[in-house]
Design a protein around this motif. Structure first.
Motif, PDB file in Angstrom:
ATOM      1  N   THR A  72     -25.792 -30.284  65.859  1.00  0.00           N
ATOM      2  CA  THR A  72     -25.453 -28.691  66.223  1.00  0.00           C
ATOM      3  C   THR A  72     -24.729 -28.209  66.436  1.00  0.00           C
ATOM      4  OG1 THR A  72     -26.564 -26.695  64.768  1.00  0.00           O
ATOM      5  CG2 THR A  72     -27.997 -28.556  66.243  1.00  0.00           C
ATOM      6  N   TYR A  73     -24.081 -27.107  66.069  1.00  0.00           N
ATOM      7  CA  TYR A  73     -22.787 -26.236  67.565  1.00  0.00           C
ATOM      8  C   TYR A  73     -23.062 -24.714  66.573  1.00  0.00           C
ATOM      9  CZ  TYR A  73     -18.619 -26.892  64.798  1.00  0.00           C
ATOM     10  OH  TYR A  73     -17.508 -27.157  63.786  1.00  0.00           O
ATOM     11  N   GLU A  74     -22.466 -23.872  67.544  1.00  0.00           N
ATOM     12  CA  GLU A  74     -22.464 -22.943  67.309  1.00  0.00           C
ATOM     13  C   GLU A  74     -20.962 -22.335  67.396  1.00  0.00           C
ATOM     14  OE1 GLU A  74     -25.367 -20.387  69.725  1.00  0.00           O
ATOM     15  OE2 GLU A  74     -26.668 -21.436  68.938  1.00  0.00           O
ATOM     16  N   MET A  75     -20.361 -21.435  66.589  1.00  0.00           N
ATOM     17  CA  MET A  75     -18.698 -21.465  67.522  1.00  0.00           C
ATOM     18  C   MET A  75     -18.831 -19.309  67.692  1.00  0.00           C
ATOM     19  SD  MET A  75     -17.458 -23.262  67.702  1.00  0.00           S
ATOM     20  CE  MET A  75     -15.812 -22.486  68.621  1.00  0.00           C
ATOM     21  N   HIS A  76     -19.014 -19.123  68.903  1.00  0.00           N
ATOM     22  CA  HIS A  76     -18.276 -17.655  69.029  1.00  0.00           C
ATOM     23  C   HIS A  76     -17.143 -17.037  69.048  1.00  0.00           C
ATOM     24  CE1 HIS A  76     -22.916 -16.772  69.924  1.00  0.00           C
ATOM     25  NE2 HIS A  76     -22.782 -18.200  70.117  1.00  0.00           N
ATOM     26  N   LEU A  77     -17.045 -16.135  68.570  1.00  0.00           N
ATOM     27  CA  LEU A  77     -15.519 -15.656  69.065  1.00  0.00           C
ATOM     28  C   LEU A  77     -15.301 -14.393  69.524  1.00  0.00           C
ATOM     29  CD1 LEU A  77     -12.794 -16.512  67.795  1.00  0.00           C
ATOM     30  CD2 LEU A  77     -12.920 -14.925  65.538  1.00  0.00           C
ATOM     31  N   ASP A  78     -15.245 -14.143  71.081  1.00  0.00           N
ATOM     32  CA  ASP A  78     -15.307 -13.114  71.690  1.00  0.00           C
ATOM     33  C   ASP A  78     -17.094 -13.408  71.900  1.00  0.00           C
ATOM     34  OD1 ASP A  78     -12.576 -12.357  72.527  1.00  0.00           O
ATOM     35  OD2 ASP A  78     -13.076 -11.334  70.520  1.00  0.00           O
ATOM     36  N   ASP A  79     -17.408 -12.011  71.228  1.00  0.00           N
ATOM     37  CA  ASP A  79     -18.888 -12.274  71.500  1.00  0.00           C
ATOM     38  C   ASP A  79     -19.591 -11.436  70.321  1.00  0.00           C
ATOM     39  OD1 ASP A  79     -18.864 -10.822  74.077  1.00  0.00           O
ATOM     40  OD2 ASP A  79     -18.341  -9.140  73.792  1.00  0.00           O
ATOM     41  N   ARG A  80     -19.337 -12.085  69.160  1.00  0.00           N
ATOM     42  CA  ARG A  80     -19.947 -12.446  67.815  1.00  0.00           C
ATOM     43  C   ARG A  80     -20.155 -13.988  67.656  1.00  0.00           C
ATOM     44  NH1 ARG A  80     -15.418 -10.547  63.416  1.00  0.00           N
ATOM     45  NH2 ARG A  80     -17.038 -11.684  61.378  1.00  0.00           N
ATOM     46  N   LYS A  81     -21.358 -13.911  66.929  1.00  0.00           N
ATOM     47  CA  LYS A  81     -21.651 -15.661  66.747  1.00  0.00           C
ATOM     48  C   LYS A  81     -20.279 -15.719  65.149  1.00  0.00           C
ATOM     49  CE  LYS A  81     -25.618 -16.893  67.873  1.00  0.00           C
ATOM     50  NZ  LYS A  81     -26.838 -16.649  67.904  1.00  0.00           N
ATOM     51  N   ILE A  82     -19.471 -16.544  64.545  1.00  0.00           N
ATOM     52  CA  ILE A  82     -19.185 -16.259  63.018  1.00  0.00           C
ATOM     53  C   ILE A  82     -19.827 -17.784  62.606  1.00  0.00           C
ATOM     54  CG2 ILE A  82     -17.244 -15.147  64.494  1.00  0.00           C
ATOM     55  CD1 ILE A  82     -15.973 -18.328  64.912  1.00  0.00           C
ATOM     56  N   SER A  83     -20.503 -18.334  63.543  1.00  0.00           N
ATOM     57  CA  SER A  83     -21.178 -20.081  62.001  1.00  0.00           C
ATOM     58  C   SER A  83     -21.836 -20.498  63.430  1.00  0.00           C
ATOM     59  CB  SER A  83     -19.844 -20.773  61.666  1.00  0.00           C
ATOM     60  OG  SER A  83     -19.368 -21.191  63.560  1.00  0.00           O
ATOM     61  N   VAL A  84     -23.259 -21.449  62.628  1.00  0.00           N
ATOM     62  CA  VAL A  84     -23.609 -22.696  63.122  1.00  0.00           C
ATOM     63  C   VAL A  84     -23.837 -22.731  62.274  1.00  0.00           C
ATOM     64  CG1 VAL A  84     -26.080 -23.272  63.450  1.00  0.00           C
ATOM     65  CG2 VAL A  84     -25.225 -20.717  63.646  1.00  0.00           C
ATOM     66  N   SER A  85     -23.485 -25.110  62.434  1.00  0.00           N
ATOM     67  CA  SER A  85     -22.991 -26.131  61.630  1.00  0.00           C
ATOM     68  C   SER A  85     -23.649 -27.449  61.745  1.00  0.00           C
ATOM     69  CB  SER A  85     -21.554 -26.751  61.714  1.00  0.00           C
ATOM     70  OG  SER A  85     -20.755 -24.962  61.511  1.00  0.00           O
ATOM     71  N   LEU A  86     -23.664 -27.883  60.870  1.00  0.00           N
ATOM     72  CA  LEU A  86     -24.364 -29.637  61.057  1.00  0.00           C
ATOM     73  C   LEU A  86     -23.252 -30.233  61.075  1.00  0.00           C
ATOM     74  CD1 LEU A  86     -27.240 -30.578  62.125  1.00  0.00           C
ATOM     75  CD2 LEU A  86     -27.289 -31.091  59.559  1.00  0.00           C
ATOM     76  N   ALA A  87     -23.270 -31.111  61.756  1.00  0.00           N
ATOM     77  CA  ALA A  87     -21.754 -31.847  61.891  1.00  0.00           C
ATOM     78  C   ALA A  87     -22.161 -33.566  61.827  1.00  0.00           C
ATOM     79  CB  ALA A  87     -21.008 -31.719  62.658  1.00  0.00           C
ATOM     80  N   THR A  88     -21.920 -34.542  60.984  1.00  0.00           N
ATOM     81  CA  THR A  88     -21.555 -35.413  60.891  1.00  0.00           C
ATOM     82  C   THR A  88     -21.243 -36.659  61.225  1.00  0.00           C
ATOM     83  OG1 THR A  88     -23.950 -34.989  60.054  1.00  0.00           O
ATOM     84  CG2 THR A  88     -23.334 -37.530  60.044  1.00  0.00           C
ATOM     85  N   VAL A  89     -21.355 -37.610  62.166  1.00  0.00           N
ATOM     86  CA  VAL A  89     -19.750 -38.235  62.981  1.00  0.00           C
ATOM     87  C   VAL A  89     -20.341 -40.095  62.391  1.00  0.00           C
ATOM     88  CG1 VAL A  89     -18.000 -39.208  64.224  1.00  0.00           C
ATOM     89  CG2 VAL A  89     -19.176 -36.446  64.361  1.00  0.00           C
ATOM     90  N   GLU A  90     -19.723 -40.600  61.421  1.00  0.00           N
ATOM     91  CA  GLU A  90     -19.881 -41.703  61.063  1.00  0.00           C
ATOM     92  C   GLU A  90     -19.659 -42.949  61.515  1.00  0.00           C
ATOM     93  OE1 GLU A  90     -22.798 -42.121  57.479  1.00  0.00           O
ATOM     94  OE2 GLU A  90     -21.553 -40.196  57.340  1.00  0.00           O
ATOM     95  N   PHE A  91     -19.181 -43.759  62.736  1.00  0.00           N
ATOM     96  CA  PHE A  91     -18.321 -44.949  62.687  1.00  0.00           C
ATOM     97  C   PHE A  91     -19.126 -46.245  61.805  1.00  0.00           C
ATOM     98  CE2 PHE A  91     -17.131 -42.561  66.395  1.00  0.00           C
ATOM     99  CZ  PHE A  91     -18.187 -42.001  66.619  1.00  0.00           C
ATOM    100  N   ALA A  92     -17.763 -46.951  61.248  1.00  0.00           N
ATOM    101  CA  ALA A  92     -18.442 -47.741  59.950  1.00  0.00           C
ATOM    102  C   ALA A  92     -16.982 -48.825  60.489  1.00  0.00           C
ATOM    103  CB  ALA A  92     -18.152 -47.651  58.798  1.00  0.00           C
ATOM    104  N   ALA A  93     -17.496 -50.454  61.168  1.00  0.00           N
ATOM    105  CA  ALA A  93     -16.264 -50.616  60.953  1.00  0.00           C
ATOM    106  C   ALA A  93     -15.189 -51.228  59.823  1.00  0.00           C
ATOM    107  CB  ALA A  93     -17.191 -52.281  61.407  1.00  0.00           C
ATOM    108  N   SER A  94     -14.032 -51.779  59.958  1.00  0.00           N
ATOM    109  CA  SER A  94     -13.320 -51.849  59.146  1.00  0.00           C
ATOM    110  C   SER A  94     -12.809 -52.964  59.064  1.00  0.00           C
ATOM    111  CB  SER A  94     -12.949 -50.743  58.231  1.00  0.00           C
ATOM    112  OG  SER A  94     -11.370 -50.547  59.515  1.00  0.00           O
ATOM    113  N   LYS A  95     -11.622 -53.687  58.294  1.00  0.00           N
ATOM    114  CA  LYS A  95     -10.701 -54.414  58.843  1.00  0.00           C
ATOM    115  C   LYS A  95      -9.899 -54.376  59.607  1.00  0.00           C
ATOM    116  CE  LYS A  95     -11.398 -57.307  54.455  1.00  0.00           C
ATOM    117  NZ  LYS A  95     -11.037 -57.416  52.649  1.00  0.00           N
ATOM    118  N   THR A  96      -9.240 -52.780  59.781  1.00  0.00           N
ATOM    119  CA  THR A  96      -8.295 -53.304  60.769  1.00  0.00           C
ATOM    120  C   THR A  96      -8.660 -52.740  61.899  1.00  0.00           C
ATOM    121  OG1 THR A  96      -8.227 -50.794  59.266  1.00  0.00           O
ATOM    122  CG2 THR A  96      -6.262 -52.703  58.866  1.00  0.00           C
ATOM    123  N   GLY A  97      -9.888 -51.903  62.362  1.00  0.00           N
ATOM    124  CA  GLY A  97     -11.194 -50.898  62.923  1.00  0.00           C
ATOM    125  C   GLY A  97     -11.860 -50.623  62.533  1.00  0.00           C
ATOM    126  N   THR A  98     -11.592 -48.896  62.754  1.00  0.00           N
ATOM    127  CA  THR A  98     -13.011 -48.388  62.980  1.00  0.00           C
ATOM    128  C   THR A  98     -12.964 -47.113  61.382  1.00  0.00           C
ATOM    129  OG1 THR A  98     -14.016 -48.306  64.659  1.00  0.00           O
ATOM    130  CG2 THR A  98     -15.033 -46.697  63.327  1.00  0.00           C
TER     131      THR A  98
END
Lengths: 136, 161
Positions: A72-98
């Motif tokens: 989960t991450y927050e982004m601030h622009l100068d003194d202002r909190k502009i967003s809160v996010s949930l990020a998911t990164v998935e790594f799946a093996a494929s024929k050519t790599g990932t």
């Protein structure tokens, strides 16, 4: 490349610093700090010379080696909190790599209009990620 | 083995006959929060803590009425605007295995003498987890339970598992 190598570029701070960074010419006084474990934090900040300052702060929520990272991450622009996010990164093996899949759920705050810039920024980072990995 | 993550978003909207300040207090006061959020009929709470501020954490560990299945909730508070908005990220564990990571947003708005309440969850569900339908059912029950806390109405009947 196999998922293990792609995963290392997210979990190892030295490798991640090479791609998870500000555009050329931006202030890089606050390099990435990364405590890669569940509950661990990650921070960085920067901005164009004389311009705005953006600040990133993340907390890792789920890690499955070579397979999945959720944070989960927050982004601030100068003194202002502009967003809160949930990020998911998935790594799946494929024929050519990932096959890498990044999914973001975001809450944008107080009328801040993203207008596609988050997706653009994420694609900028993933392009840099690809270049770092293929150069290595 | 991991399976592909299942992503889902849902919202629950309802109203409470008390002002936003009182609804907010039920989230910010650890004693009140534990009562409606954790200590429910048949369940055993083995641990509960709440540090309600941006960057603060909440933890609960509970055993289901069957006496066997254990659940843990770990929350990180990320944005708090008193009486208006609470944004948090949380994970759920079932029997020691993490089953989801979510972003939860609570929005409160004065409506007459009461409060319009909106909860939005954006979630990543992992293998072996409950999934969005059960999750929404669980929160819907909790927000009815919160109504009992706020108004003195009877505690709703537990969800049949």
């Amino acid at each position: 490349m196999p998922p293990a190598k792609a995963f290392a570029a997210w979990s190892n701070v030295e490798i991640k610093r090479r791609w998870f960074t500000q555009p050329e010419g931006w202030d890089r006084r606050d390099p990435l700090t990364l405590d890669f474990r569940v509950g661990g934090l990650e921070t960085t900040a920067g901005g164009p010379p004389g311009g705005f300052r953006s600040r990133y702060k993340a907390c890792y929520m789920e890690i499955q080696p070579n397979a999945r990272i959720v944070y989960t991450y927050e982004m601030h622009l100068d003194d202002r909190k502009i967003s809160v996010s949930l990020a998911t990164v998935e790594f799946a093996a494929s024929k050519t790599g990932t096959t890498l899949t990044v999914t973001e759920h975001g809450a944008f705050l107080d009328g801040y209009d993203d207008n596609g810039s988050r997706e653009e920024g994420t694609n900028f980072l993933l392009d840099a990620f690809g270049k770092v990995l293929t150069a290595a | 083995m991991t399976a592909p993550v299942k992503h889902a978003t849902f919202a629950i909207e309802r109203s409470y006959p008390v002002p936003p300040e009182k609804v907010f207090a039920a989230f910010s006061d650890p004693k009140i929060k534990q009562r409606w959020f954790a200590d429910n009929p048949g369940w055993t709470t083995s641990a509960y803590s709440l540090d309600f501020r941006a960057g603060g954490r909440e933890h609960s560990s509970r055993t289901a009425p069957d006496g066997k299945n254990t659940y843990a909730n770990d929350t990180l508070y990320q944005d708090i605007v008193p009486n208006q908005r609470i944004i948090f990220a949380y994970t759920m564990e079932a029997n020691g295995k993490r089953i989801s990571a979510s972003l939860g947003t609570v929005e409160l708005e004065a409506a007459g003498k009461g409060t319009k309440f909106i909860f939005t969850e954006q979630a990543a569900f992992f293998e072996g987890g409950d999934g969005p339908v059960m999750r929404k059912t669980g929160w819907t029950w909790l927000f009815e339970r919160l109504n009992s806390e706020l108004t003195g109405a009877p505690v709703p009947k537990p969800i049949a598992h």
